[in-house]
Design an enzyme around this catalytic site. Sequence first.
Site, short mmCIF file in Angstrom:
data_model
loop_
_atom_site.label_atom_id
_atom_site.label_comp_id
_atom_site.label_asym_id
_atom_site.label_seq_id
_atom_site.Cartn_x
_atom_site.Cartn_y
_atom_site.Cartn_z
CG ASP A 121 -2.14 -0.90 0.99
OD1 ASP A 121 -2.61 -1.00 -0.15
OD2 ASP A 121 -2.60 -1.52 1.97
CG ASP A 186 -7.29 -3.21 -3.93
OD1 ASP A 186 -7.66 -4.19 -4.59
OD2 ASP A 186 -7.86 -2.85 -2.89
N1 GLY Z 1 -7.36 -0.98 -1.05
C1 GLY Z 1 -8.35 -1.46 -0.16
C2 GLY Z 1 -9.72 -1.12 -0.56
O1 GLY Z 1 -9.99 -0.71 -1.67
O2 GLY Z 1 -10.61 -1.25 0.27
#
Ligand code: GLY
Length: 425
Positions: A121, A186
Amino acid sequence: MNRNSKVKLIAAFCLSCAFGLLHAQDAEKAFVKENMTFAAGQYRLMLQTPVQGKDGKGVMPHSTRKDGTVSKASIYMWTSGFFPGSLWYLSEYLGDKALQDSALVYTRKMEPVKSFTDNHDIGFMMYCSYGNANRFSPQRSYRDILVESARSLCTRYREKAGVIQSWNGFRSWHGNKVYDFPVIIDNMMNLELLFYASRATGDPSFRDIAVSHARHTMMNQVRDDYSCFHIVYYDKETGKPIKGETSQGYSDNSAWSRGQAWGIYGFTMCYRETKDPSFLTTAQRMADFYLDHPNLPSDKVAWWDFNANQPGYVPGVRSNANNVVLNYRDASAAACTASALLELSTYSEGKLAKKYLEGAKAILHSLGSPRYRAELGKNGNFILMHSTGAIPQNGEIDVPLTYADYYFLEALYRYDRILDGKPLF
Ligand code: GLY
């Protein structure tokens, strides 16, 4: 009618069209301005809410609790970069020095994250904070922090599979099996940091990793109908994809709307950076999946999953999606999609360009309406209501979320530039 009268009539028609267009453009500019001004008012109030936790680690506005108060997250939560990023967009658009000072204060809190390697992330966290700081108020030190962040992200690159590992493990909703090499859609959003790092340093390796990740995601994660799996598990030994499942979507074969948004945004950004036409086609077909879907509500703000509660879609036994009978919207998916569609419209031609621009405009007008936009001082001082974070995990259902606000502001900022005929970057 003689020739002279005809010419006069045509000229009058053209003039009235031109005035009509100008008037429409003014109205859209005013729409953006009203939303940005409102958002700045909300965020000035937000800036007054205290940090949380005995250790003071809850610093970044994240969402609201059941009692309506703001929940704040540590800088190591994936959402930490969005609040500083929102402040950057607001201060840049409004030319507001006090908001810029706040953007700087919150951005600087993020510096320790540059060496974070525990999941993927860091792209979200650092590019939304320091990336925007460097874009709107460039400093050598920001560049160095971003490059170090990119190096941290690259520690998760797995050469055999050609992808960046998202999480260290994920326990399937179907039972107790834990997969040790999950990649989620993501992750496409983290690649922007890597493209930047190659440009900043002249070292192509960051970019090579980003391109490899995007190509493998295109092959293994995007389905034939251009929806996508939320997760693909890879085999650590062989580097081959094992299977697709979901973490935050309704079921393994469903289309989780925020995942769709990450894909549209991510492949559009990869096209910006590479001009590889396969990325453009993927972004366009994923956008078409969203905009043309029969289950997309008329206001174009998607349900949290395009297939929730439909025949043929079954959540894993442990998923809380089994217990949720009501359907919920996800304003965050719509906001991210709007921002992506605006960029995508600039790379598309003819009818497609118009479709994406009109789609984004419709989403923005829905989100800017009282149905989704909060009243001043309400909604924990977040801008948008009605987002959905993680129904399978029984969390963040029909709440404000910091990233819904961020992509709404980014989309407004982009829309304003398009209205002015200015380049987006
Ligand atoms: N990246 C985590 C979400 O979209 O909830």
